[in-house]
Scaffold this motif. Structure first.
Motif, PDB file in Angstrom:
ATOM      1  N   UNK A 196      -7.865  91.540 105.707  1.00  0.00           N
ATOM      2  CA  UNK A 196      -7.845  91.458 104.450  1.00  0.00           C
ATOM      3  C   UNK A 196      -9.110  90.800 103.787  1.00  0.00           C
ATOM      4  N   UNK A 197     -10.147  90.253 104.911  1.00  0.00           N
ATOM      5  CA  UNK A 197     -11.106  89.505 104.388  1.00  0.00           C
ATOM      6  C   UNK A 197     -12.287  90.481 104.248  1.00  0.00           C
ATOM      7  N   UNK A 198     -13.089  90.238 103.436  1.00  0.00           N
ATOM      8  CA  UNK A 198     -14.372  90.751 103.156  1.00  0.00           C
ATOM      9  C   UNK A 198     -15.519  90.111 104.155  1.00  0.00           C
ATOM     10  N   UNK A 199     -15.444  88.693 104.399  1.00  0.00           N
ATOM     11  CA  UNK A 199     -16.528  88.310 105.163  1.00  0.00           C
ATOM     12  C   UNK A 199     -15.967  87.299 106.101  1.00  0.00           C
ATOM     13  N   UNK A 200     -16.485  86.718 107.075  1.00  0.00           N
ATOM     14  CA  UNK A 200     -15.684  86.096 108.254  1.00  0.00           C
ATOM     15  C   UNK A 200     -17.063  85.506 109.198  1.00  0.00           C
ATOM     16  N   UNK A 201     -16.636  84.405 109.826  1.00  0.00           N
ATOM     17  CA  UNK A 201     -17.549  83.883 110.722  1.00  0.00           C
ATOM     18  C   UNK A 201     -16.970  83.863 112.402  1.00  0.00           C
ATOM     19  N   UNK A 202     -18.052  83.961 113.091  1.00  0.00           N
ATOM     20  CA  UNK A 202     -17.539  83.546 114.381  1.00  0.00           C
ATOM     21  C   UNK A 202     -18.347  82.535 114.988  1.00  0.00           C
ATOM     22  N   UNK A 216     -19.431  89.153 116.304  1.00  0.00           N
ATOM     23  CA  UNK A 216     -19.654  89.399 114.928  1.00  0.00           C
ATOM     24  C   UNK A 216     -20.159  90.843 114.872  1.00  0.00           C
ATOM     25  N   UNK A 217     -21.052  91.269 115.734  1.00  0.00           N
ATOM     26  CA  UNK A 217     -21.809  92.457 115.742  1.00  0.00           C
ATOM     27  C   UNK A 217     -20.448  93.429 115.782  1.00  0.00           C
ATOM     28  N   UNK A 218     -19.789  93.456 116.867  1.00  0.00           N
ATOM     29  CA  UNK A 218     -18.850  94.340 117.056  1.00  0.00           C
ATOM     30  C   UNK A 218     -17.897  94.657 115.756  1.00  0.00           C
ATOM     31  N   UNK A 219     -17.429  93.488 115.236  1.00  0.00           N
ATOM     32  CA  UNK A 219     -16.612  93.500 114.181  1.00  0.00           C
ATOM     33  C   UNK A 219     -17.275  94.094 112.856  1.00  0.00           C
ATOM     34  N   UNK A 220     -18.414  94.068 112.499  1.00  0.00           N
ATOM     35  CA  UNK A 220     -19.385  94.511 111.399  1.00  0.00           C
ATOM     36  C   UNK A 220     -19.236  95.996 111.605  1.00  0.00           C
ATOM     37  N   UNK A 221     -19.810  96.216 112.980  1.00  0.00           N
ATOM     38  CA  UNK A 221     -19.909  97.733 113.195  1.00  0.00           C
ATOM     39  C   UNK A 221     -18.624  98.654 112.935  1.00  0.00           C
ATOM     40  N   UNK A 222     -17.738  98.011 113.542  1.00  0.00           N
ATOM     41  CA  UNK A 222     -16.531  99.082 113.327  1.00  0.00           C
ATOM     42  C   UNK A 222     -15.551  98.781 112.407  1.00  0.00           C
ATOM     43  N   UNK A 223     -15.578  97.632 111.992  1.00  0.00           N
ATOM     44  CA  UNK A 223     -14.395  97.645 110.782  1.00  0.00           C
ATOM     45  C   UNK A 223     -15.198  97.315 109.499  1.00  0.00           C
ATOM     46  N   UNK A 224     -16.380  97.290 109.320  1.00  0.00           N
ATOM     47  CA  UNK A 224     -17.304  96.870 108.334  1.00  0.00           C
ATOM     48  C   UNK A 224     -16.951  95.660 107.442  1.00  0.00           C
ATOM     49  N   UNK A 225     -16.330  94.841 108.048  1.00  0.00           N
ATOM     50  CA  UNK A 225     -16.096  93.466 107.490  1.00  0.00           C
ATOM     51  C   UNK A 225     -17.375  92.707 107.864  1.00  0.00           C
ATOM     52  N   UNK A 226     -17.966  91.989 106.765  1.00  0.00           N
ATOM     53  CA  UNK A 226     -19.130  91.453 107.001  1.00  0.00           C
ATOM     54  C   UNK A 226     -19.039  89.852 107.838  1.00  0.00           C
ATOM     55  N   UNK A 227     -19.404  90.004 109.049  1.00  0.00           N
ATOM     56  CA  UNK A 227     -19.135  88.985 110.206  1.00  0.00           C
ATOM     57  C   UNK A 227     -20.390  88.628 110.587  1.00  0.00           C
ATOM     58  N   UNK A 228     -20.288  86.953 110.321  1.00  0.00           N
ATOM     59  CA  UNK A 228     -21.853  86.310 110.736  1.00  0.00           C
ATOM     60  C   UNK A 228     -21.371  85.389 112.005  1.00  0.00           C
ATOM     61  N   UNK A 229     -22.086  85.599 113.200  1.00  0.00           N
ATOM     62  CA  UNK A 229     -22.074  84.720 114.245  1.00  0.00           C
ATOM     63  C   UNK A 229     -23.022  83.428 114.261  1.00  0.00           C
ATOM     64  N   UNK A 230     -22.703  82.241 114.412  1.00  0.00           N
ATOM     65  CA  UNK A 230     -23.292  81.012 114.141  1.00  0.00           C
ATOM     66  C   UNK A 230     -23.127  80.081 115.377  1.00  0.00           C
ATOM     67  N   UNK A 231     -24.262  79.288 115.693  1.00  0.00           N
ATOM     68  CA  UNK A 231     -24.039  78.226 116.705  1.00  0.00           C
ATOM     69  C   UNK A 231     -23.013  77.228 115.884  1.00  0.00           C
ATOM     70  N   UNK A 232     -22.032  76.921 116.222  1.00  0.00           N
ATOM     71  CA  UNK A 232     -21.071  76.203 115.706  1.00  0.00           C
ATOM     72  C   UNK A 232     -21.335  74.784 114.885  1.00  0.00           C
ATOM     73  N   UNK A 233     -22.553  74.269 115.279  1.00  0.00           N
ATOM     74  CA  UNK A 233     -22.992  73.016 114.697  1.00  0.00           C
ATOM     75  C   UNK A 233     -23.878  73.239 113.569  1.00  0.00           C
ATOM     76  N   UNK A 234     -24.238  74.594 113.432  1.00  0.00           N
ATOM     77  CA  UNK A 234     -25.314  75.038 112.327  1.00  0.00           C
ATOM     78  C   UNK A 234     -24.456  75.279 110.981  1.00  0.00           C
ATOM     79  N   UNK A 235     -23.212  75.568 111.066  1.00  0.00           N
ATOM     80  CA  UNK A 235     -22.337  75.956 109.961  1.00  0.00           C
ATOM     81  C   UNK A 235     -22.552  74.994 108.901  1.00  0.00           C
ATOM     82  N   UNK A 236     -22.747  73.570 109.099  1.00  0.00           N
ATOM     83  CA  UNK A 236     -22.639  72.590 108.188  1.00  0.00           C
ATOM     84  C   UNK A 236     -23.987  72.453 107.625  1.00  0.00           C
TER      85      UNK A 236
END
Ligand code: F6R
Length: 341
Positions: A196-202, A216-236
């Protein structure tokens, strides 16, 4: 033709234990491998999923062999001039990606030694590079790369093992067993949150950061949900502003030197309302107690877990796309190989 599977993607996901095992063996037995003499400084060029495989190699090679590995998008490498390295490695499933071909031509024109890692015998890249190592993935039909990614990791890990005088031979020989154990995961609880999400993080740290990028790329490609991959410490450092009850986070928290700090990061994300799906070692009750959904993977060396978690993330994308009724094997706007700039 799909061997009893509903989609090629799932069939190809299931082929991965064998593909990994076969590719490690064939690379280890390749008489050219010792002759390659990977120099102290290497650049890898690639696109998309292949770029993520290269980033995983960078983390492992720099940690265990102390070589300098830089990884460049092939599409950038052609147009700017990074400091020259002794060897340029191009990794491309198809062997036909225009940007990767142009990057390796450029490396040759600058007198670097060149190595191609590809899945296709006789593809264009094999005619340009000085050396070629082949992946044993077999034809990949689904547009989303799965088994070719695993085969790329297998070649890179066999190269790593050679650079480390065989230190990882036993680890690589048993890696397919861990992958085998996660193949049947259907991940209903995680899919229920994500669909049910339209965006998410990995998020992940160390070698699990590129694993997160690929998830995140796999999720974007086949589900069309906007997924971003991040180095965990960068999120903040910015993306925290996007976190809410509506932005699920997939957090990789397998055992590693950064385990403790990952758990703190998860608590910070939870405090901002984000539902967290944690992927961690079987039996890790501490991680399990702080996340909304816990996905266990067999505990093993991080080399193996990078592989196992990648496969879990492929399955997560697959089952989410199924729940959303997407065209799994032929996602919109994408082609299997990108032969124009
Ligand atoms: C993603 C995917 C693409 C390719 C990229 C490079 O699932 O398949 O991102 O990885 O187009 O393709 P190759 O490896 O053929 O150069």
């Amino acid at each position: 033709r799909k061997g009893g599977f509903e989609h090629y993607m799932l069939k190809e996901i299931y082929e991965q234990p064998k593909v990994f095992f076969d590719t490690v063996k064939s690379t280890e037995n390749d008489s050219r491998l010792p002759m390659l003499r990977i120099p102290a400084e290497v650049t890898v060029v690639a696109c998309g999923t292949s770029y993520h495989a290269a980033l995983i190699f960078r983390y492992l090679a720099e940690e265990y062999s102390h070589k300098r590995v830089s990884v460049e998008f092939a599409s950038e490498f052609k147009y700017y001039t990074p400091p020259i390295r002794d060897m340029v490695i191009a990794v491309t499933q198809s062997g036909e990606t225009a940007d990767t071909l142009a990057a390796i031509e450029r490396a040759k024109s600058r007198n670097c030694s060149t190595l191609a890692i590809t899945n296709v015998l006789g593809s264009s890249i094999t005619r340009i590079a000085d050396w070629t190592l082949f992946m044993c993935a077999g034809p990949e039909i689904s547009v989303a790369a799965t088994k070719s990614f695993t085969a790329q990791l297998a070649v890179f890990m066999a190269i790593l093992n050679e650079m480390c005088d065989g230190r990882f031979t036993d680890t690589l020989a048993r890696a397919h067993c861990s992958v085998e154990r996660v193949l049947s995961y259907e991940l209903e609880d995680a899919v229920a949150i994500i669909k049910n999400a339209s965006e998410m993080f990995y998020v992940g740290r160390g070698v699990f950061y590129p694993v997160a990028l690929e998830g995140a790329l796999k999720m974007k490609e086949i589900s069309y949900i906007h997924a971003e991959g991040y180095a965990a410490g960068e999120l903040k450092h910015g993306p925290f502003a996007l976190l809410s009850e509506e932005t699920p986070v997939v957090a990789i928290c397998t055992p590693s030197p950064t385990y403790g700090v990952m758990l703190s990061n998860i608590k910070e994300m939870k405090a901002r309302g984000a539902p967290v799906i944690g992927i961690g070692a079987e039996g890790d009750t501490e991680a399990q107690s702080i996340v909304d959904v816990f996905i266990p993977v067999p505990e093993d060396h991080q080399i193996v877990q990078a592989l196992t978690v990648s496969v879990v993330l492929q399955l997560l994308a697959y089952h989410t796309a199924i729940a959303l009724n997407r065209d799994i094997d032929k996602p919109r706007n994408l082609a299997k190989s990108v032969t124009v700039e």
